[in-house]
Design a protein around this motif. Structure first.
Motif, short mmCIF file in Angstrom:
data_model
loop_
_atom_site.label_atom_id
_atom_site.label_comp_id
_atom_site.label_asym_id
_atom_site.label_seq_id
_atom_site.Cartn_x
_atom_site.Cartn_y
_atom_site.Cartn_z
N GLU A 15 -23.75 -15.77 7.09
CA GLU A 15 -23.89 -16.78 8.14
C GLU A 15 -24.83 -16.22 9.20
O GLU A 15 -24.50 -15.24 9.87
N SER A 80 -28.95 -30.77 1.30
CA SER A 80 -27.66 -30.12 1.11
C SER A 80 -27.36 -30.02 -0.38
O SER A 80 -27.82 -30.83 -1.18
N THR A 104 -26.38 -26.12 3.40
CA THR A 104 -27.20 -27.19 3.96
C THR A 104 -28.31 -26.62 4.83
O THR A 104 -28.23 -25.48 5.29
N GLU A 106 -28.70 -27.57 7.67
CA GLU A 106 -28.12 -27.49 9.01
C GLU A 106 -27.19 -26.30 9.18
O GLU A 106 -27.26 -25.60 10.20
N ASN A 107 -26.32 -26.02 8.20
CA ASN A 107 -25.39 -24.89 8.38
C ASN A 107 -26.07 -23.54 8.11
O ASN A 107 -25.59 -22.51 8.55
N LEU A 109 -26.17 -21.49 5.85
CA LEU A 109 -25.46 -20.43 5.14
C LEU A 109 -26.28 -19.99 3.94
O LEU A 109 -27.04 -20.77 3.36
#
Length: 181
Positions: A15, A80, A104, A106-107, A109
């Motif tokens: 992350e 995603s 994604t 956005e995340n 990861l």
């Protein structure tokens, strides 16, 4: 970077720390020393790959055999994907286990996929861009896979089978138990 263990030995989720200001944001996408510290062994990526997929395209479950086995570090840059990893290492305490994670744009990861595991993903949006680093070069003779809907693995892809878009090659892959018979 924050490191999260998964149910598969050696498979970790990274992350990133994202720095935001009025201009936008910034993050490190790869830091060799941090990854090696988390893994406990050296890693040397030699090839980067990228795919662009339409919604409902399933790619996988793939792996490379023998001396051409690949560890991978994967992420979604845009869109995603439902990412799935299956442990194929008979000596592993997590042999036969699966890990599923949504990656994604956005995340942000990332997932580290160790050698000896199968990997696949389902694009959840059109124009999903999946990028991954490999620590060994692709070798056609060493490529292998297992069937995405193997009844022993019980992977829930989240959509009906008839809505999935797969290559003919991926639809014809063997079952998990056929790898070891």
């Amino acid at each position: 970077m924050k490191i999260h263990n998964t149910d598969i030995v050696g498979c970790i989720v990274l992350e990133p720390i994202i720095y935001k200001d009025s201009r936008g944001d910034f993050m490190e996408t790869f830091h060799k020393a941090e990854l090696e510290e988390a893994l406990g062994y050296p890693i040397d990526f030699v090839q980067d790959n990228q795919s662009v997929s339409h919604k409902n395209v399933l790619r996988g479950l793939h792996f490379q055999r023998g001396k051409h086995a690949q560890a991978k570090l994967g992420r979604v840059i845009q869109g995603s994907a439902l990412d799935v990893v299956v442990d194929l290492r008979k000596e592993s305490p997590s042999f036969g286990k699966t890990v599923t994670i949504e990656l994604t744009g956005e995340n942000r990861l990332q997932i580290f996929i160790p050698k000896g595991v199968a990997h696949g993903f389902l694009a959840l949006e059109n124009q999903t861009v999946f990028s991954y680093k490999c620590d060994a070069y692709y070798n056609r003779e060493s490529e292998a896979g297992i069937l995405y809907n193997d009844p022993d693995l019980c992977i829930d892809w989240g959509i009906p089978d008839e809505d999935l878009i797969l290559s003919e090659k991926d639809r014809a892959l063997p079952l998990f138990k056929q790898l070891y018979s």
